[in-house]
Scaffold this active site. Structure first.
Site, short mmCIF file in Angstrom:
data_model
loop_
_atom_site.label_atom_id
_atom_site.label_comp_id
_atom_site.label_asym_id
_atom_site.label_seq_id
_atom_site.Cartn_x
_atom_site.Cartn_y
_atom_site.Cartn_z
CG ASP A 82 -7.96 5.25 11.13
OD1 ASP A 82 -6.91 5.28 10.48
OD2 ASP A 82 -8.26 4.30 11.89
CG HIS A 94 -7.71 -0.08 14.09
ND1 HIS A 94 -7.16 0.29 15.28
CD2 HIS A 94 -6.90 -1.07 13.59
CE1 HIS A 94 -6.06 -0.43 15.51
NE2 HIS A 94 -5.89 -1.27 14.50
CD GLN A 122 -4.95 -0.59 6.75
OE1 GLN A 122 -4.37 -0.81 5.67
NE2 GLN A 122 -4.52 -1.10 7.88
CE LYS A 143 -1.58 0.35 10.23
NZ LYS A 143 -1.51 -1.07 10.53
CB CYS A 166 -7.29 -3.61 16.29
SG CYS A 166 -5.75 -4.26 16.90
N1 PLP Z 1 -6.52 2.49 12.01
C1 PLP Z 1 -6.54 1.51 11.10
C2 PLP Z 1 -7.62 1.48 10.06
C3 PLP Z 1 -5.54 0.54 11.12
O1 PLP Z 1 -5.55 -0.44 10.20
C4 PLP Z 1 -4.54 0.62 12.11
C5 PLP Z 1 -3.50 -0.42 12.20
O2 PLP Z 1 -3.69 -1.55 11.79
C6 PLP Z 1 -4.57 1.67 13.02
C7 PLP Z 1 -5.57 2.59 12.94
C8 PLP Z 1 -3.52 1.82 14.07
O3 PLP Z 1 -2.30 2.09 13.48
P1 PLP Z 1 -0.95 2.12 14.37
O4 PLP Z 1 -0.92 0.80 15.09
O5 PLP Z 1 0.12 2.27 13.37
O6 PLP Z 1 -1.07 3.26 15.30
#
Ligand code: PLP
Length: 404
Positions: A195, A118, A198, A221, A360
């Site tokens: 990260d 992401h 998910q 999430k 993203c």
């Molecule tokens: N990393 C992953 C794998 C994500 O799916 C997301 C959000 O969709 C993020 C990071 C960013 O999360 P946030 O927008 O809650 O900071």
């Protein structure tokens, strides 16, 4: 396959009985237990923690500390002080890239990220590498969308200072082998940054056992509120990291010439914290723990397997990523040459919420050879009927576009 929880636990789902919510990878709906816990904090114990010398403030402080304890237990982190509340995964990863990266990266060093990140775990590393004169390297993906471990093992060297990777891909649902990545990075002494945006909502994390240096997640999430997240780190790495922000609460002593820092976790939480957010996240953790994370994972596995079979059986549909047995509750697909945004709009007419776009993850889109995908994602409140509705809507969309 019924839902794992009753829709009546979720105000929004019970007041919208026809809503088919398949966008939990973007954000999850909130159970009443989470909303009630946050409301209760505002109604009974609300004051600024840490600052007041009165009982109400002490109660607010206590609720914040209790929330940290509950979150630490959920993530399997035995050292509560190493659970830092942040604004979310993006914030957590930026903290690490900016604070740790600026202190530890220099010319000639290397940062490795995978090709499935992401932007939140890609851009901060790319930018800090540019700033520090370090090399930014992208680890290739195996055919199933996970990090190619052989390639990673061949890539790392004494120059590698960071290996940043996702626990689970938000596009493909592919689950990375965290322990093996940690072992590979460990051979060259590189810091690992996972990260977990998910991962944490969908499976047991076990931070202590994983051995990763940093783990990041977002409350929203995992049934919790927006604007709250965590950064969990190994104590020695967190202690060696300079503060990300300075100001109130994070100091021990402020002199005219120099300042000393408070201890963990306060050192990394400058300013008035989001106590209601932490309380909400803790309530979400308790809700998920009561369900059992193994049951959550099994439910999603069964649902995604069913969805995979049904959706991939539709002619002209291409499902991206690993086979059904190897993915978490995410299904990304394209339908012929129908633009995913058009598909999402048509589904919306039937009250079906899916995501469309690059999610993203533009570097991954390039690797998949597509500009965008449609994505359905499942959680504890979804059932087989939601999948049937999705399939029927996709069939119908195909008919609409065939005529057009
Ligand atoms: N990393 C992953 C794998 C994500 O799916 C997301 C959000 O969709 C993020 C990071 C960013 O999360 P946030 O927008 O809650 O900071």
């Amino acid at each position: 396959m019924p839902a794992l929880v009753p829709r009546s636990d979720f105000s929004l789902l019970s007041t919208n009985p026809n809503l088919v919510y398949l966008d939990s990878a973007a954000t999850a709906q909130k159970p009443r237990a989470v909303l009630d816990a946050m409301n209760d904090f505002y109604e009974t114990d609300y004051a600024n923690p840490h600052r007041g010398a009165y009982a109400l403030s002490a109660r607010a402080t206590e609720r914040y500390a209790r929330a940290r304890g509950a979150v630490a237990r959920f993530f399997g982190a035995s050292d509560e002080a190493c659970v830092i509340f942040t604004r979310g995964t993006t914030d957590s990863l930026n903290v690490v890239a900016a604070a740790w990266g600026r202190a530890n990266l220099g010319a000639g060093d290397e940062v490795i990220v995978t090709g499935a990140e992401h932007h939140a775990n890609f851009v901060p590393w790319q930018q800090i590498a540019i700033e520090r004169g370090a090399t930014f390297t992208i680890c290739p993906l195996a055919a199933d969308g996970r990090a190619d471990l052989e390639a990673l093992a061949a890539m790392v060297s004494r120059r590698t200072k960071v290996v940043a990777f996702n626990h689970v891909s938000n596009v493909l649902g592919a689950i990375n082998d965290v322990s093996t990545i940690v072992a590979i990075a460990g051979r060259v002494g590189a810091v690992t940054v996972c990260d977990g945006a998910q991962g944490a909502p969908h499976m047991s994390v076990g931070f202590d056992a994983l051995g990763v240096d940093f783990y990041a997640a977002s409350a929203h999430k995992m049934l919790g509120p927006m604007g709250t997240g965590v950064l969990i780190g190994q104590r020695e790495v967190l202690e060696a990291m300079p503060p990300y922000q300075t100001g109130g609460d994070m100091i021990a002593f402020v002199g005219d010439e120099r300042t000393t820092w408070n201890e963990l976790p306060h050192r990394l939480e400058a300013g008035t914290p989001n106590v209601a957010g932490a309380v909400g996240l803790a309530a979400a953790c308790d809700y998920l723990t009561a369900l059992g994370m193994d049951a959550v994972a099994a439910h999603e596995r069964a649902l995604v397997r069913f969805a995979y079979e049904r959706v991939s059986a539709i002619e002209d549909v291409r499902v991206h990523g690993p086979g059904a047995a190897k993915r978490s509750g995410v299904l990304s697909f394209t339908v012929g040459d129908i633009h995913p945004h058009d598909l999402a709009s048509l589904l919306d007419e039937r009250n079906i919420c899916i995501r469309a776009g690059h999610h993203c993850a533009q570097p991954l889109m390039r690797r998949l050879g597509v500009a965008a995908t449609a994505r359905a994602s499942f959680y504890v409140y979804n059932d087989e009927n939601d999948v049937e509705m999705l399939v029927a809507a996709l069939e119908s969309a195909k008919r609409v576009f065939a005529v057009a």
